[in-house]
Design a protein around this motif. Structure first.
Motif, PDB file in Angstrom:
ATOM      1  N   ASP A  36       0.359  -1.177   0.047  1.00 48.47           N
ATOM      2  CA  ASP A  36       0.174   0.039  -0.005  1.00 48.47           C
ATOM      3  C   ASP A  36       0.881   1.272  -0.262  1.00 48.47           C
ATOM      4  N   GLU A  37      -0.176   1.944  -0.476  1.00 51.01           N
ATOM      5  CA  GLU A  37       1.421   3.600  -0.677  1.00 51.01           C
ATOM      6  C   GLU A  37       1.116   3.979   0.590  1.00 51.01           C
ATOM      7  N   LYS A  38       0.146   4.127   1.514  1.00 51.37           N
ATOM      8  CA  LYS A  38       1.061   4.876   2.835  1.00 51.37           C
ATOM      9  C   LYS A  38       1.834   4.227   3.973  1.00 51.37           C
ATOM     10  N   VAL A  39       1.399   2.728   3.649  1.00 48.74           N
ATOM     11  CA  VAL A  39       2.553   1.817   4.245  1.00 48.74           C
ATOM     12  C   VAL A  39       4.371   2.244   3.515  1.00 48.74           C
ATOM     13  N   LYS A  40       4.220   2.009   2.486  1.00 43.24           N
ATOM     14  CA  LYS A  40       5.445   2.609   1.678  1.00 43.24           C
ATOM     15  C   LYS A  40       5.839   3.875   1.620  1.00 43.24           C
ATOM     16  N   ALA A  41       5.235   4.861   2.398  1.00 42.08           N
ATOM     17  CA  ALA A  41       5.786   6.248   2.653  1.00 42.08           C
ATOM     18  C   ALA A  41       6.211   6.430   3.868  1.00 42.08           C
ATOM     19  N   ASN A  42       5.429   4.938   4.969  1.00 37.68           N
ATOM     20  CA  ASN A  42       5.710   5.635   6.337  1.00 37.68           C
ATOM     21  C   ASN A  42       7.338   4.123   5.752  1.00 37.68           C
ATOM     22  N   ILE A  43       7.612   3.458   5.509  1.00 37.67           N
ATOM     23  CA  ILE A  43       8.845   2.697   4.940  1.00 37.67           C
ATOM     24  C   ILE A  43       9.487   4.095   5.679  1.00 37.67           C
ATOM     25  N   GLU A  44       9.569   4.642   4.304  1.00 41.53           N
ATOM     26  CA  GLU A  44      10.692   5.728   4.076  1.00 41.53           C
ATOM     27  C   GLU A  44      10.782   6.694   4.738  1.00 41.53           C
ATOM     28  N   MET A  45       9.679   7.576   5.513  1.00 45.70           N
ATOM     29  CA  MET A  45       9.699   8.227   6.944  1.00 45.70           C
ATOM     30  C   MET A  45      10.853   7.494   7.909  1.00 45.70           C
ATOM     31  N   TYR A  46      10.314   6.266   8.114  1.00 43.74           N
ATOM     32  CA  TYR A  46      11.059   5.919   9.411  1.00 43.74           C
ATOM     33  C   TYR A  46      12.325   5.658   9.329  1.00 43.74           C
ATOM     34  N   LYS A  47      12.900   5.468   7.640  1.00 41.94           N
ATOM     35  CA  LYS A  47      14.661   5.102   7.473  1.00 41.94           C
ATOM     36  C   LYS A  47      15.419   6.432   7.673  1.00 41.94           C
TER      37      LYS A  47
END
Length: 54
Positions: A36-47
């Motif tokens: 999901d795009e929201k999950v992908k965005a969250n992963i990038e934010m946490y990285k």
């Protein structure tokens, strides 16, 4: 069902790995799920947050 001898750990691990490999070879149609795009965005934010902490 499989019976794996347990008196030799190294051989037992090899046998189990071989069994798993052979079973997985039967399923060629397995695909990675779409993220999901929201999950992908969250992963990038946490990285980014983790990179700043180092």
């Amino acid at each position: 069902m499989y019976v794996v001898p347990a008196d030799d750990k190294e051989m037992a691990r090899y046998i189990v790995g071989k069994i798993i490999w052979e079973e997985m070879q039967q399923h060629k149609d397995i695909q990675e799920p779409k993220m999901d795009e929201k999950v992908k965005a969250n992963i990038e934010m946490y990285k980014d947050i983790l990179k700043k902490e180092v």
